[in-house]
Design an enzyme around this catalytic site. Sequence first.
Site, PDB file in Angstrom:
ATOM      1  N   ASN A   1       0.839  -1.192   0.000  1.00 24.66           N
ATOM      2  CA  ASN A   1       0.000   0.000   0.000  1.00 24.66           C
ATOM      3  C   ASN A   1       0.886   1.258   0.000  1.00 24.66           C
ATOM      4  O   ASN A   1       1.924   1.283   0.661  1.00 24.66           O
ATOM      5  CB  ASN A   1      -0.882  -0.031   1.258  1.00 24.66           C
ATOM      6  CG  ASN A   1      -1.991   0.985   1.187  1.00 24.66           C
ATOM      7  OD1 ASN A   1      -1.748   2.190   1.168  1.00 24.66           O
ATOM      8  ND2 ASN A   1      -3.236   0.501   1.111  1.00 24.66           N
TER       9      ASN A   1
ATOM     10  N   ASP B   1      -7.387   5.966  -8.514  1.00 28.20           N
ATOM     11  CA  ASP B   1      -8.785   5.897  -8.080  1.00 28.20           C
ATOM     12  C   ASP B   1      -9.279   7.305  -7.729  1.00 28.20           C
ATOM     13  O   ASP B   1      -8.678   7.981  -6.894  1.00 28.20           O
ATOM     14  CB  ASP B   1      -8.870   4.981  -6.850  1.00 28.20           C
ATOM     15  CG  ASP B   1     -10.312   4.604  -6.533  1.00 28.20           C
ATOM     16  OD1 ASP B   1     -11.209   5.451  -6.730  1.00 28.20           O
ATOM     17  OD2 ASP B   1     -10.541   3.471  -6.085  1.00 28.20           O
TER      18      ASP B   1
ATOM     19  N   ASP C   1      -8.235  10.290 -16.734  1.00 30.03           N
ATOM     20  CA  ASP C   1      -9.362  10.711 -17.580  1.00 30.03           C
ATOM     21  C   ASP C   1     -10.488  11.272 -16.712  1.00 30.03           C
ATOM     22  O   ASP C   1     -11.541  11.620 -17.228  1.00 30.03           O
ATOM     23  CB  ASP C   1      -9.894   9.546 -18.426  1.00 30.03           C
ATOM     24  CG  ASP C   1     -10.532   8.471 -17.568  1.00 30.03           C
ATOM     25  OD1 ASP C   1     -10.097   8.291 -16.409  1.00 30.03           O
ATOM     26  OD2 ASP C   1     -11.473   7.806 -18.040  1.00 30.03           O
TER      27      ASP C   1
ATOM     28  N   THR D   1      -1.418   3.336 -20.535  1.00 26.70           N
ATOM     29  CA  THR D   1      -1.747   2.255 -19.611  1.00 26.70           C
ATOM     30  C   THR D   1      -2.881   1.437 -20.242  1.00 26.70           C
ATOM     31  O   THR D   1      -3.509   1.873 -21.214  1.00 26.70           O
ATOM     32  CB  THR D   1      -2.205   2.802 -18.244  1.00 26.70           C
ATOM     33  OG1 THR D   1      -3.531   3.319 -18.378  1.00 26.70           O
ATOM     34  CG2 THR D   1      -1.285   3.899 -17.735  1.00 26.70           C
TER      35      THR D   1
ATOM     36  N   TYR E   1      -5.768   0.887 -18.956  1.00 25.85           N
ATOM     37  CA  TYR E   1      -6.974   1.671 -18.717  1.00 25.85           C
ATOM     38  C   TYR E   1      -7.085   2.821 -19.725  1.00 25.85           C
ATOM     39  O   TYR E   1      -8.149   3.101 -20.275  1.00 25.85           O
ATOM     40  CB  TYR E   1      -6.911   2.207 -17.282  1.00 25.85           C
ATOM     41  CG  TYR E   1      -8.120   2.990 -16.864  1.00 25.85           C
ATOM     42  CD1 TYR E   1      -9.141   2.394 -16.127  1.00 25.85           C
ATOM     43  CD2 TYR E   1      -8.249   4.331 -17.184  1.00 25.85           C
ATOM     44  CE1 TYR E   1     -10.252   3.119 -15.732  1.00 25.85           C
ATOM     45  CE2 TYR E   1      -9.351   5.061 -16.802  1.00 25.85           C
ATOM     46  CZ  TYR E   1     -10.345   4.451 -16.074  1.00 25.85           C
ATOM     47  OH  TYR E   1     -11.449   5.177 -15.695  1.00 25.85           O
ATOM     48  N   GLU E   2      -5.953   3.491 -19.943  1.00 25.76           N
ATOM     49  CA  GLU E   2      -5.923   4.653 -20.834  1.00 25.76           C
ATOM     50  C   GLU E   2      -6.361   4.282 -22.248  1.00 25.76           C
ATOM     51  O   GLU E   2      -7.128   5.010 -22.889  1.00 25.76           O
ATOM     52  CB  GLU E   2      -4.496   5.205 -20.870  1.00 25.76           C
ATOM     53  CG  GLU E   2      -4.300   6.448 -21.731  1.00 25.76           C
ATOM     54  CD  GLU E   2      -2.884   7.007 -21.583  1.00 25.76           C
ATOM     55  OE1 GLU E   2      -2.093   6.460 -20.776  1.00 25.76           O
ATOM     56  OE2 GLU E   2      -2.569   7.999 -22.266  1.00 25.76           O
TER      57      GLU E   2
END
Lengths: 216, 216
Positions: free
Chosen positions: B96, B118, B154, B191, B193-194
């Site tokens: 973490n 996040d 984003d 990435t 996600y990107e």
Amino acid sequence: MRLRNKPWAKEKLLNYPQFVVHHPETWKEKWHDLFGNNHPIHIEIGTGKGRFITEMAKANPEINYIGIEAYTSVIVSALDRAIEAEVPNLKLLNMNAQKLIGVFGPGEIDRLYLNFSDPWPKNKHEKRRLTYKSFLDMYAKVLVSGGELHFKTDNQALFEYSLISFSEYGLKLKYISLDLHNSDFQGNIMTEYEEKFSQKGNRIYRCEVQFPTISK
Amino acid sequence: MRLRNKPWAKEKLLNYPQFVVHHPETWKEKWHDLFGNNHPIHIEIGTGKGRFITEMAKANPEINYIGIEAYTSVIVSALDRAIEAEVPNLKLLNMNAQKLIGVFGPGEIDRLYLNFSDPWPKNKHEKRRLTYKSFLDMYAKVLVSGGELHFKTDNQALFEYSLISFSEYGLKLKYISLDLHNSDFQGNIMTEYEEKFSQKGNRIYRCEVQFPTISK
């Protein structure tokens, strides 16, 4: 904006001294005397056809507003709005922003608005952008300690450039919206340009930055 | 991201000590020893499935990269990429971000990447955002004087929030793009996600901020 030649504009400005301040340098450090009160003074540089500054003056009678516009043929439209609104807390100056220091004393201004300023997209014209550091120097001089600059534009490149210019200058970012018309910002007053270009689907960017709180 | 339970993941991480550093706190102030060179160290917090950090490690052999990811079931995908890439300048930490101070010494890190963190959209979760001031405090401690944080997302609200958080903290904005994929930025490494969300039409926001240059 395309400028029409209006040979009668100069004379019209002269006919309304209650709204258009001629020889503004004579009022340096005396603007509160001109308004006849000690209310805060907010100025807009590049006031265009005057919708923003006139609506602000109507909505906030406890604030004194000064709209500054270099083009005679444009500010004459702002004068029409001022005449119609009949507001006592609005003055118009037909002058170039470069003359700011000669017209306002240190700390005489409480807030400064820039709305849809010319983006001057070419690198060689950077110094003409109203968020270039030499302009920030001028704003720092006329603004009160901790005074704010509020800036709106639909020009992404100018907004990016300005955020970096503000940061380099040491200004604090207090508010930012990357899509003003789809945000929860309350009380936005649209400029003529803003209405037209947001209807075309352009995003409107907006930020508020604060100058350092220091003794002058 | 939806997490699948992968009971075998923990053991797999243990089987690849050349990539996954266990007990990373034992390497505090000794990370250059672990890499066996004095190259700059760049870390990514929330490295996810590892495409960004692995591609960066391949593209920049003179930089040491450390990818940090809390979810075991996610970082195991990053491990697969690292195994395939066979790069000596990449390490992965399954931990973490809250533990950063216990793992890196003062000024041990040269640059920090946050990619599509996040957004924690609820106000009550503000403290969990990786650009909240308590995280910036941690980054300030482990980064070199004048070290940089590079951030992509984003999520418009997270980007706006982060720009204000950075400014309040006194970080300088060095670069900003409000539409990365339609900008002239060179060498962007996407990435997972990107790629997915930009294909859906989401704008990608990116900035670089610099921590103060002060003696530690």
